[in-house]
Design an enzyme around this catalytic site. Structure first.
Site, PDB file in Angstrom:
ATOM      1  N   HIS A 178       0.838  -1.204   0.000  1.00  0.00           N
ATOM      2  CA  HIS A 178       0.000   0.000   0.000  1.00  0.00           C
ATOM      3  C   HIS A 178       0.875   1.257   0.000  1.00  0.00           C
ATOM      4  O   HIS A 178       0.546   2.241  -0.649  1.00  0.00           O
ATOM      5  CB  HIS A 178      -0.919   0.007   1.225  1.00  0.00           C
ATOM      6  CG  HIS A 178      -2.157  -0.812   1.046  1.00  0.00           C
ATOM      7  ND1 HIS A 178      -2.157  -2.187   1.043  1.00  0.00           N
ATOM      8  CD2 HIS A 178      -3.452  -0.442   0.848  1.00  0.00           C
ATOM      9  CE1 HIS A 178      -3.391  -2.632   0.870  1.00  0.00           C
ATOM     10  NE2 HIS A 178      -4.206  -1.591   0.739  1.00  0.00           N
ATOM     11  N   HIS A 198       1.603  -3.640   9.399  1.00  0.00           N
ATOM     12  CA  HIS A 198       3.031  -3.493   9.081  1.00  0.00           C
ATOM     13  C   HIS A 198       3.819  -2.913  10.239  1.00  0.00           C
ATOM     14  O   HIS A 198       3.270  -2.216  11.093  1.00  0.00           O
ATOM     15  CB  HIS A 198       3.213  -2.554   7.881  1.00  0.00           C
ATOM     16  CG  HIS A 198       2.766  -3.142   6.591  1.00  0.00           C
ATOM     17  ND1 HIS A 198       3.544  -4.013   5.869  1.00  0.00           N
ATOM     18  CD2 HIS A 198       1.619  -2.993   5.899  1.00  0.00           C
ATOM     19  CE1 HIS A 198       2.886  -4.377   4.776  1.00  0.00           C
ATOM     20  NE2 HIS A 198       1.715  -3.779   4.781  1.00  0.00           N
TER      21      HIS A 198
END
Ligand SMILES: CC(C)=CCC/C(C)=C/COP(=O)(O)O
Length: 286
Positions: A207, A249
């Site tokens: 992303h 993440h």
């Protein structure tokens, strides 16, 4: 410094602490003996438990080499040139291990929307909206639709190159994820839609790469008013931040992802497909 591991054998984990090994300061485990066989690897194949991963990552190469070749000046022997050469990688390893430990600690603290029960769990739907806004499928579908609908040659050229950039991004991120194989944070709930098998890995954030690539692309190729340009910047930053807040993440995955997306835009510019190139390619295919 004696290791306190014998005093606290029941704990499941512990922080890496600086300890002295053969007159040097290395990271050592509070609770577990260091493995002598497994190779040092800061990012790869971390277990789902971040503490275990941190401990594994903090293994020092100086300990594995054994004690014979590295005697510090404190014991009365002078350091040879060879020792000096070995000290540097050890220092680098400690520095990287420290960075990794900080990364894991910070990412865990920032994962405040990792589930509904988390401290900022109520913001999770908003973060998931940001996740969808940076997902590959809406970007690929939207770009293909604009390409199809565009009736100007310039518009088609821009959309085609954006499409190429998006596909390139997917391939490069998949390759790096498959090579590095860093596990996602343990507090992540894997409830993302439409993922590839490599998306079980977290480094780098796909992303973040896409947000940086598309953000740069939009700013460079669309004539946008100042408020919209600010919005693009804001969106890029928020997509990256949401990855850490959602617990998807670690911070370093996102920072590297931004850098990678930024570089990917340069690559797209270098490989820019002009209408002539495109016609040539299509002519060769026909
Ligand atoms: C199915 C398609 C076209 C893309 C997958 C997009 C995706 C789920 C990427 C993972 O992103 P993170 O690495 O940031 O979690």
């Amino acid at each position: 410094m004696p290791s306190p591991k014998g005093k606290n054998p029941g704990r499941g984990g512990g922080s890496p602490v600086l300890g002295s090994s053969n007159g040097r300061y290395d990271f050592m485990s509070l609770t577990k003996p260091l493995s002598r066989s497994s190779p040092p690897n800061l990012l790869q194949r971390q277990g789902s438990d971040p503490t275990t991963a941190r401990l594994r990552a903090s293994e020092s190469p100086t300990r594995r080499r054994g004690s014979g070749s590295s005697v510090g000046s404190a014991s009365g022997q002078t350091l040879t040139e060879e020792d000096g050469i070995r000290l540097n990688p050890s220092f680098l390893h400690v520095a990287l291990s420290s960075l990794l430990a900080i990364d894991l600690w910070l990412s865990k603290r920032l994962g405040v929307c990792a589930c509904e029960d988390s401290s900022w769990g109520s913001v999770r739907p908003l973060m998931k909206l940001l996740e969808i806004s940076g997902h590959g499928i809406p970007w690929l579908a939207g770009t293909a639709y604009c390409l199809y609908k565009s009736d100007s040659a310039a518009g088609q050229e821009v959309m085609l190159n954006l499409l190429m950039g998006l596909l390139l991004d997917l391939v490069l991120v998949a390759i790096i994820k498959a090579v590095v194989r860093r596990r996602r944070p343990a507090h992540n709930r894997m409830d993302m839609f439409a993922t590839f098998s490599v998306d079980s890995y977290s480094f780098p954030s796909g992303h973040a790469t896409r947000a940086a690539l598309c953000g740069r692309f939009l700013l460079a190729h669309l004539v946008l008013a100042a408020p919209l340009r600010v919005l693009v910047w804001l969106w890029t930053g928020l997509v990256g931040l949401s990855r850490v807040l959602l617990g998807r993440h670690n911070v370093t995955d996102v920072i590297f992802g931004f850098w990678m997306g930024y570089c990917q835009y340069n690559l797209v510019e270098m490989l820019w497909l002009s209408p002539q190139t495109l016609q040539g390619l299509l002519g060769q295919l026909a």
